[in-house]
Design an enzyme around this catalytic site. Sequence first.
Site, mmCIF file in Angstrom:
data_model
loop_
_atom_site.group_PDB
_atom_site.id
_atom_site.type_symbol
_atom_site.label_atom_id
_atom_site.label_comp_id
_atom_site.label_asym_id
_atom_site.label_seq_id
_atom_site.Cartn_x
_atom_site.Cartn_y
_atom_site.Cartn_z
ATOM 1 C CG HIS A 191 -2.121 -0.963 0.877
ATOM 2 N ND1 HIS A 191 -2.144 -2.241 1.366
ATOM 3 C CD2 HIS A 191 -3.218 -0.825 0.097
ATOM 4 C CE1 HIS A 191 -3.235 -2.847 0.906
ATOM 5 N NE2 HIS A 191 -3.897 -2.011 0.141
ATOM 6 C CB CYS A 498 -10.040 -1.165 -8.569
ATOM 7 S SG CYS A 498 -10.312 -2.395 -7.290
HETATM 8 C C1 PEP Z 1 -6.204 -4.964 -4.558
HETATM 9 O O1 PEP Z 1 -5.912 -5.780 -3.683
HETATM 10 O O2 PEP Z 1 -5.894 -5.102 -5.753
HETATM 11 C C2 PEP Z 1 -6.956 -3.739 -4.204
HETATM 12 C C3 PEP Z 1 -7.479 -2.961 -5.095
HETATM 13 O O3 PEP Z 1 -7.029 -3.437 -2.897
HETATM 14 P P1 PEP Z 1 -5.783 -2.917 -2.026
HETATM 15 O O4 PEP Z 1 -4.639 -2.667 -2.938
HETATM 16 O O5 PEP Z 1 -6.251 -1.693 -1.324
HETATM 17 O O6 PEP Z 1 -5.539 -4.055 -1.084
HETATM 18 MG MG MG Z 2 -6.799 -5.620 -1.728
#
Ligand code: PEP
Ligand code: MG
Length: 582
Positions: A191, A498
């Site tokens: 993240h 996403c």
């Molecule tokens: C993912 O896991 O691809 C996602 C969109 O969520 P995050 O990156 O916030 O875990």
């Molecule tokens: Mg995720």
Amino acid sequence: MKKEEKLVGIPLVPGKGAGSAYFIGRGLEASSRVSISRQEVGNHIIKFHEIREMAKKDYALLASKKDSLISASILNIYEHLIDDPSFIGQVVETITTKLYDLESSIRIVLNDLVKRFNAAGTPYLKERSSDIIEVCERLISYLHENNNNSKAFIEPVVLVVLRTLTPSDILSYDRKMIQAIVSVGGGKTSHAAIIARAYSIPVVSGIKNLQDVICPGDKLLVDADKGYVYIKPSESLISKIPKDRESEEEFITKLRLKWQRPVFTRDGIQIDVMANVSLPEDVEEAVKYGADGIGLVRTEYLLSNKKGFPDEEKQIEYYENIFSKAGGKHCIVRVMDIGGDKVPEFFDMPQESNPFMGWRAIRILLEKREIFETQLSAIMKAGKKYNYSIMVPMVSTMQEWLDAKKVISHVADKLGVKMPQCGVLFEVPLAILEISTFMGEIDFASIGTNDLLQYLTAADRTNSKVTYLYNPIEPAFLRILKDAIKVSKDMAKPLSICGEMAGNPLHTALLVGLGLKKFSVIPRNIPVIKELISRISFAEAAESVSHIDSIADTKDMLRWLKNFNKNMVGDILDKFPTAMGI
Ligand code: PEP
Ligand code: MG
């Protein structure tokens, strides 16, 4: 002339940046020194004694917890250091005679003590130096409590993170001054890397013993396109940076002005390019870059830099802010994905050996019903006049989804509002393999490629050692995406991607060829992705991509992809190097 020293690491976020080294994370933070007037001296000394008392109380509380990492003997050492007359005397003297504020004074004394402890060379004193760092970091943290403003720098910095990079390493500071980041650990889809990418901050990771070769305040140049970190670089090397950046920025600005409208493929298929946002100000960026909606609101960032859980009123304000800034465009609000590498400071999280495989997201929300219901209620109240949907992260089983849906429907009934459109973020292999069954129970789907690949490859997304396994063009992974997109088409339920994969221009034509009609990406890449889409024929891309089933090897897939991109969009990809690399 002496040549600058060069370290080699793993590039996580491309780009280049230069600034003074600023250490964080169980290290010595070299901060800008803040001067005070004589009249302020008394207040800073009183504050010093207050935060010393706070630290002693908090350490005692932490030590009393079950499974605490602070044993009675460590507690004793910490208390001893906090009450040490020489430490207290030096801080007070620095405030009084040098007229620096409390934080600067603590840091000056800390730097001095650590140098002396380390110079003594005994293992015992070396260990004490890490204890004094811990204690001073805690003392300083109280000075930033209830202060949602990010800490300011007076000059451009390169953050030097002596452990795995975390989101709050970026969010706690003034981002505009962070030119680059160098860290010991971190993965491409951690993240922290996602946030850095969203703010165009280059990151190089995987370099050990940074503190042995870099001193606080050293000039650094980070070339994250190659994974290089230059210590004390020459002026001529630094002077090359702006030129590289300017030409890409100019091109993106041109595209941004062009793409304040929906995009269609060459053969007339409309494709939505939405934005991923973490902070309310990201929504302004999303609108600026021509987003067709907000495809992912990462609401857990509502908790970052906070010392307590925001109550319903505060949450309503946060969601209203997001909805109104989106100017009526559709927003998909993901309920809080707490856990993994996103643990708020105040949240009582048990110590886990595998946090990404542990208590996270919907698993927490179903157990902590009051948190879940408060969030849902705030979203629904704020969303009365707006166009929004609710998305649930980390769903593994149908039962979990049905339980979550029941809570959403209960809150909607209680408020007397219509049940909002609800969907699942497919990021756990078990769930995506069952997507056709889920489709009967959900209004829409999104694929979180970051976690999905993490779980499919068994490679921790925050670990720089295994980040090479993050490769969205693995043939088996593409087959999973292809099947999911087909199910969504057959069952006429919308599906977006996403995860970071959707935001990498290298993958745009490939995803269009797989039939994807909804992308959700970092705001800055929206115009780039739209430009690419406008150059692609949906039918031609689908025809080429239909042949990839015969490619079994990842290297062959990369070769095919490069060739395919050339055929679909020409060499335009070369124009935005920093948009790529994920
Ligand atoms: C993912 O896991 O691809 C996602 C969109 O969520 P995050 O990156 O916030 O875990
Ligand atoms: Mg995720």
